[in-house]
Design an enzyme around this catalytic site. Structure first.
Site, mmCIF file in Angstrom:
data_model
loop_
_atom_site.group_PDB
_atom_site.id
_atom_site.type_symbol
_atom_site.label_atom_id
_atom_site.label_comp_id
_atom_site.label_asym_id
_atom_site.label_seq_id
_atom_site.Cartn_x
_atom_site.Cartn_y
_atom_site.Cartn_z
ATOM 1 N N ALA A 230 4.110 4.077 3.371
ATOM 2 C CA ALA A 230 3.726 2.859 2.658
ATOM 3 C C ALA A 230 3.856 1.685 3.615
ATOM 4 C CB ALA A 230 4.611 2.646 1.431
ATOM 5 N N LYS A 231 3.385 0.532 3.189
ATOM 6 C CA LYS A 231 3.583 -0.694 3.958
ATOM 7 C C LYS A 231 3.335 -1.880 3.045
ATOM 8 C CE LYS A 231 4.738 -1.584 8.273
ATOM 9 N NZ LYS A 231 5.676 -0.773 9.084
ATOM 10 N N GLY A 232 3.982 -2.984 3.360
ATOM 11 C CA GLY A 232 3.793 -4.206 2.597
ATOM 12 C C GLY A 232 3.683 -5.397 3.509
ATOM 13 N N CYS B 217 0.843 -1.196 0.000
ATOM 14 C CA CYS B 217 0.000 0.000 0.000
ATOM 15 C C CYS B 217 0.874 1.238 0.000
ATOM 16 C CB CYS B 217 -0.920 0.019 1.215
ATOM 17 S SG CYS B 217 -1.877 1.566 1.363
ATOM 18 N N ASP C 26 10.247 -5.284 8.795
ATOM 19 C CA ASP C 26 9.158 -5.174 9.760
ATOM 20 C C ASP C 26 9.052 -6.530 10.460
ATOM 21 O OD1 ASP C 26 6.816 -3.108 10.362
ATOM 22 O OD2 ASP C 26 5.888 -5.079 10.355
#
Length: 414
Positions: free
Chosen positions: A104-106, A59, A145
């Protein structure tokens, strides 16, 4: 997945801050929506001989202030809503600590404990291929993460570089130092949690040395936060992981527990008095540090919580109802977008060093980290003392205003 939707939690935090932030209604509405979210399908031939199909997400929430920035997590509970919430939290975090980034993040839906190292490498490379058109040093820079780390980032960098035809260190941060990573990055988030806890005690006029600390979650962030707080003189009296935990009112041997977990053991197998995660969250301590998944502190936990201060090392560890109850009880909560910002600060320093093809010393990195966190903590406290009711709302007001100002200057295209 928890019954509390993490994205709705993030929106509730934004809504609470809106009356205290100088943001026009049109821009505020834009800030509630991620710019894009990609879902990728990852078919992998496992070492077991089976073929499995995994799902992954990336995202990109907001880029008004600069390239998207955010980690990649591997966990069976990953959902699109969670990834979008985490991307939003990254947006407010980078704005709060005044980095030239968006958020953002995944994530990949998988259980790393059930996979071989080769399986994880193949998932990582397939995931990188799936999102490679979205990422790059000037567009979107992933980082580690939950259940990912320097090796994962090395595989991501290598995969991206193979498609480019040349080495691109700046496509990710959190890499091993040998291939362009920065000294101090692995422990940066935990170090930042300890620094912010120290600042909180100074603000409250209390001494951190001999303060009792409980840490829920003993992964990279929780274990390093415990180590640094132990070094500062605090008594880490309880720690836990998914298996349970250990407790000693006189203080735990933190370094021994870190070694115990590093060797592949669970905390529940460590010597000492056993404590459940639920008991730890309700322990009579000076500081509770939730450092695991979101929504760990529920309404029921908040009602019984006996800690004097909560420092959010995890992202979104309090449900909205828990947040409300702790406000009503006047229990200070240091928000995640401040408390766990150490990782993205040092990721930024790594990205800058990759851009400049130059490296700073560990002392320089740690000094910069402390200065940025201290300045940000002071700014949040100052905003709180101007009449904003709590630290989270003050932090959000600053972050929303900075992001909105960027949108105002850039305008709306087309």
């Amino acid at each position: 997945m928890s019954e509390i939707d993490p994205f709705e939690n993030m929106l509730a935090q934004m809504d609470r801050a809106e009356p205290y932030a100088d943001v026009g209604p049109g821009v505020f509405e834009r800030l509630k929506h991620p710019e894009r979210t990609l879902k990728v399908t990852l078919p992998i031939e496992l070492d077991s001989g089976d073929t499995a199909v995994f799902e992954g997400y990336r995202c990109q929430f907001d880029s008004a202030r600069g390239p998207y920035k955010g980690g990649v997590r591997y966990h069976p509970g990953v959902t699109m809503s969670e990834v979008e919430a985490l991307a939003g939290w990254m947006t407010w975090k980078t704005a709060l600590v005044d980095l030239p980034y968006g958020g953002a993040k995944g994530g990949v839906v998988c259980n790393p404990t059930e996979l071989t190292d080769n399986d994880i490498e193949n998932i990582t490379r397939r995931y990188t291929e799936g999102i490679r058109r979205m990422i790059g040093p000037e567009t979107d820079v992933p980082a580690p993460d939950m259940n990912t780390g320097p090796q994962t980032m090395a595989w991501m960098m290598d995969t991206y570089s193979m498609y480019k035809g040349y080495t691109v260190p700046g496509v990710v941060t959190g890499k091993p130092p040998e291939i362009g990573g920065t000294l101090g990055r692995v422990e940066a988030t935990g170090r930042g949690v300890a620094i912010v806890t120290e600042q909180t005690f100074d603000y409250l006029g209390r001494r951190l040395d001999d303060a009792s600390i409980a840490v829920q979650g003993f992964g990279n962030v929780g274990s390093h936060a415990a180590r640094f707080l132990d070094d500062m003189g605090a008594d880490v009296v309880a720690v836990s992981d998914v298996s349970g935990g250990v407790y000693d009112p006189d203080g735990l041997p933190v370094e021994s527990l870190v070694s115990h977990v590093r060797d592949g053991n669970m905390l529940s197998d460590a010597a000492g008095e056993s404590i459940s995660n639920d008991e730890l969250l309700r322990a009579d301590v000076d500081v509770l540090i939730p450092a695991a998944l979101e929504n760990a502190v529920t309404e029921a936990v908040a009602t019984d919580l006996r800690a004097d201060v909560v420092v959010e090392a995890a992202n979104g560890p309090l449900t909205p109802d828990a947040d409300r109850i702790l406000r009503e009880r006047d229990v200070p909560v240091v928000p995640d977008i401040l408390a766990n910002a150490g990782g993205v600060i040092v990721s930024y320093l790594e990205w800058v060093q990759n851009t400049q093809e130059y490296a700073w010393t560990l002392e320089e990195v740690n000094s910069d980290l402390r200065e940025r966190l201290t300045d940000t903590f002071d700014a949040v406290v100052s905003r709180h003392e101007e009449g904003v009711p709590d630290l989270r709302t003050a932090a959000y007001a600053i972050a929303l205003e900075r992001t909105a100002t960027a949108h105002d200057f850039r305008g709306l295209f087309p």
